[in-house]
Write a protein that holds these residues in place. Sequence first.
Motif, PDB file in Angstrom:
ATOM      1  N   ASN A  74       4.697  53.569  24.578  1.00  0.00           N
ATOM      2  CA  ASN A  74       4.100  53.388  25.901  1.00  0.00           C
ATOM      3  C   ASN A  74       3.102  52.243  25.819  1.00  0.00           C
ATOM      4  O   ASN A  74       2.699  51.842  24.730  1.00  0.00           O
ATOM      5  CB  ASN A  74       3.405  54.673  26.359  1.00  0.00           C
ATOM      6  N   ARG A 106      -4.791  50.683  33.351  1.00  0.00           N
ATOM      7  CA  ARG A 106      -4.094  51.713  34.127  1.00  0.00           C
ATOM      8  C   ARG A 106      -3.169  51.071  35.162  1.00  0.00           C
ATOM      9  O   ARG A 106      -2.008  51.473  35.304  1.00  0.00           O
ATOM     10  CB  ARG A 106      -5.130  52.612  34.813  1.00  0.00           C
ATOM     11  N   THR A 111      -1.291  54.018  29.375  1.00  0.00           N
ATOM     12  CA  THR A 111      -1.675  55.430  29.436  1.00  0.00           C
ATOM     13  C   THR A 111      -2.798  55.752  28.458  1.00  0.00           C
ATOM     14  O   THR A 111      -3.221  56.902  28.379  1.00  0.00           O
ATOM     15  CB  THR A 111      -0.470  56.330  29.137  1.00  0.00           C
ATOM     16  N   MET A 112      -3.275  54.747  27.710  1.00  0.00           N
ATOM     17  CA  MET A 112      -4.343  54.977  26.747  1.00  0.00           C
ATOM     18  C   MET A 112      -5.103  53.679  26.521  1.00  0.00           C
ATOM     19  O   MET A 112      -4.542  52.592  26.635  1.00  0.00           O
ATOM     20  CB  MET A 112      -3.761  55.460  25.417  1.00  0.00           C
TER      21      MET A 112
END
Length: 144
Positions: A74, A106, A111-112
């Motif tokens: 991701n 974002r 996602t991190m």
Amino acid sequence: MPACELRDATLDDTHAVYALIAELKQKEYDRAAFAAGFAANLANPTQRYQLALVDGTVVGLIGMQLQFPLNFNNWIGEVQELVVLPRNRGLSVGQALLAWAEDEARRSGATMMELSSGRARPDAHRFYLREGYQQSHLRFKKAL
């Protein structure tokens, strides 16, 4: 408390960005190499730089890169630089820059967020912990 304004860094900001990075690392760099590297990073679509200004003066910088590590499968955002001039710390400038980077990541599908911080920076470590970051890895490096 003076208001903090954020804006994208541009090639015209090379001198100010150099001064901030020199402050962060407490060292001088080859200015021509620095300028060439900054220009290349600005042209990189996965690299983002945001400046913080107080009363029209540049007082802070965050550099963030988007990455897709295969083992994570991701997109993530990595804070590569975050610096606020000492006289402007405690004015929420770092919080504003970090919030911008998180929102930017974002919006780009990350996602991190992750970052590294040198062992000699306990104040920075407390800041990151307050902002919800957790220490999860050891980072290793080797000069080539």
